[in-house]
Design an enzyme around this catalytic site. Structure first.
Site, short mmCIF file in Angstrom:
data_model
loop_
_atom_site.label_atom_id
_atom_site.label_comp_id
_atom_site.label_asym_id
_atom_site.label_seq_id
_atom_site.Cartn_x
_atom_site.Cartn_y
_atom_site.Cartn_z
N CYS A 50 54.83 4.39 46.43
CA CYS A 50 53.79 3.72 46.88
C CYS A 50 54.74 2.24 46.84
O CYS A 50 54.41 1.24 46.30
CB CYS A 50 53.01 3.50 45.55
SG CYS A 50 51.96 4.76 45.41
N ALA A 51 55.65 2.29 47.90
CA ALA A 51 56.47 1.22 48.05
C ALA A 51 56.09 0.00 48.31
O ALA A 51 56.55 -1.25 48.20
CB ALA A 51 57.84 1.45 48.96
N GLY B 37 58.20 -3.52 49.08
CA GLY B 37 59.60 -3.04 48.39
C GLY B 37 60.07 -3.75 47.48
O GLY B 37 61.28 -3.68 47.08
N LYS C 44 59.95 -3.43 43.99
CA LYS C 44 60.56 -2.66 43.18
C LYS C 44 61.47 -1.74 43.83
O LYS C 44 62.65 -1.44 43.13
CB LYS C 44 59.59 -1.64 42.45
CG LYS C 44 58.73 -2.47 41.43
CD LYS C 44 57.58 -1.80 40.79
CE LYS C 44 56.58 -2.57 39.77
NZ LYS C 44 55.80 -3.23 40.83
N ASP D 218 54.96 4.95 51.51
CA ASP D 218 53.80 4.48 51.43
C ASP D 218 52.78 5.01 52.45
O ASP D 218 53.13 5.17 53.50
CB ASP D 218 53.81 2.81 51.69
CG ASP D 218 52.47 2.35 50.88
OD1 ASP D 218 52.68 1.70 49.68
OD2 ASP D 218 51.28 2.53 51.37
N ASP E 166 54.15 3.35 41.79
CA ASP E 166 53.80 1.84 41.45
C ASP E 166 52.09 1.84 42.38
O ASP E 166 52.00 1.61 43.42
CB ASP E 166 54.56 0.93 42.42
CG ASP E 166 54.33 -0.65 42.07
OD1 ASP E 166 53.41 -0.87 41.12
OD2 ASP E 166 54.75 -1.44 42.59
N CYS F 177 49.74 -2.78 37.78
CA CYS F 177 49.52 -4.22 37.52
C CYS F 177 48.13 -4.32 37.16
O CYS F 177 47.31 -5.32 37.60
CB CYS F 177 50.12 -5.19 38.49
SG CYS F 177 49.26 -4.87 40.21
#
Length: 426
Positions: A242-243, A246, A248, A266, A312, A365
């Site tokens: 789930c980039a 980018g 992370k 993604d 992510d 998050c």
């Protein structure tokens, strides 16, 4: 513009949002375009007022006894930004563009109102429908956690260790005439640099030579710690499924010292668009971008090969409310349900990529248990190959659980990131 006129501008912007479910930043931008006489300082102050009003909307309404933009703006000034009642009242005099002066009831509230007796969702400035979720997460401390999520956030940077060190970056930024004081190291992330909110909100970091040279990326300390806790080492094979843009991925490339391989994917290929330029600027050479394909599985050849797969996951963003306070009021139960579905899909995409003995790292998050512990528990229950795995070392205090960690602004001083790890049977 004088202070009273800025208050009135903020009230007008907030009023325009009453019947429009759109980001507050768009409403601020539209107002600025139609009021070009406003200078840069005016624009910054008005933006702070609009977002401040949304940060503390419910607690201001409680204290002021009125749930309206005027009460929100004055509440933000009085209790968020520390104006005195007298200072606020004086700003309304002798200015034809200011709001009308306070009424007797408003004057009394500004002078002496408190949050005594306010329910947790009011004291914590979060939507009432989320109270049960936040009670699960934080119990009796949910009002304090919500209040910390409402406060303004600093600007955090990550020193790119492929090109520099944190000390060198701090030294370079300390010479910037756009900062009044040198930035400080973040307390927990080893490569983080923090610029406090007062300076960070107007710091034009994208024009700094150190940024143009690839010395840093903007990244909250919680996000930096999430990448660190994934446990990536030089030489590993890693997939970031789930980039997005980018952030992370870049942090992982630096941690791996450009050794090994990272596959950035993604499901929405448009989100990957900025990544190539960011990789070039950072000097990251061990990343392959795997955009989605119409008729083929772009990750099929990676099945069973990855040492680490980072998920992510898409989420409500409840852990980042201090950066986008309007988003908490736009959030609805159906949006949460959609995010939960997307998270399950992301985990289903990621799991086959993990090699026997490899590691699946799940990150959001968010501070909502439905998106965090519940998702990890449901995934582990459905796939017996995966069991909880201890996270890496960190000195950051957090709401620690088995093989999982919940960061929050109140507890850790960074955004509300959740990190959990699972190990695939060897």
């Amino acid at each position: 513009m004088r202070p009273g006129a800025r208050q009135q501008a903020a009230i007008e912007i907030l009023s325009s949002l009453a019947n429009q479910r759109r980001p507050a930043a768009d409403a601020v931008k539209d107002w600025m375009l139609s009021h070009r006489f406003a200078g840069s300082k005016d624009r910054a102050e008005i933006g702070d007022l609009v977002f401040g009003a949304l940060r503390w909307k419910q607690s201001s309404a409680w204290r002021m006894g009125e749930d309206a933009p005027r009460a929100w703006v004055w509440g933000a000034l009085r209790w968020g930004f520390g104006w005195s009642a007298e200072q606020l009242e004086q700003s309304t005099y002798n200015d034809p563009h200011a709001p009308s002066p306070p009424t007797e009831a408003e004057r009394s509230a500004l002078a002496a109102a408190t949050l005594d007796g306010a329910p947790p969702h009011v004291a914590g400035d979060y939507p009432e429908w989320l109270d049960a979720s936040l009670t699960r997460a934080f119990g009796d401390a949910r009002a304090e956690e919500g209040a910390a999520l409402a406060a303004p956030a600093p600007l955090d940077l990550r020193a790119n260790t492929l090109k520099t060190t944190r000390d060198k970056l701090i030294a370079a930024l300390s010479e910037s005439p756009k900062l009044k004081e040198p930035p400080a190291p973040t307390p927990y992330a080893p490569d983080g640099v923090r610029i406090p909110w007062a300076q960070g909100r107007t710091f034009p970091w994208a024009s700094e030579q150190s940024f143009l040279k690839g010395w840093f990326e903007v990244q909250d300390e919680g996000s930096q710690l999430a990448a660190l806790l994934a446990g990536a080492q030089p030489g590993m094979q890693v997939a970031d499924v789930c980039a997005g843009g980018g952030g992370k991925t870049l942090a992982l490339a630096a941690l791996m010292q450009n050794k090994g391989q990272i596959f950035a994917h993604d499901v929405d290929g448009r989100r990957l668009a900025p990544l190539k330029a960011r990789l070039d600027r950072a000097g990251a050479r061990n990343v392959q971008i795997r955009a989605p394909m119409r008729t083929k599985d772009a990750l099929e050849d990676l099945h069973g090969r990855m040492d680490i797969v980072l998920v992510d996951a898409p989420c409500t963003g409840s852990g980042t409310w201090r950066r986008s306070p309007d988003s908490k009021w736009r959030l609805r139960p159906n949006a949460l349900a959609k995010r939960l579905e997307e998270q399950r899909a992301a985990l289903a995409l990621a799991a086959p990529l993990v090699k026997p003995g490899g590691r699946l790292v799940y990150v959001t998050c968010s501070v909502l248990p439905e998106e965090n512990e519940d998702q990890v528990a449901a995934f582990a229950a459905a796939d017996a190959e995966f069991t909880p795995d201890p996270l890496g070392e960190t000195t950051a205090p957090a709401h620690q659980r088995v093989a999982a960690l919940q960061m929050t602004p109140r507890f850790t001083g960074c955004d509300g990131f959740f990190v959990a790890a699972l190990r695939r049977a060897g």
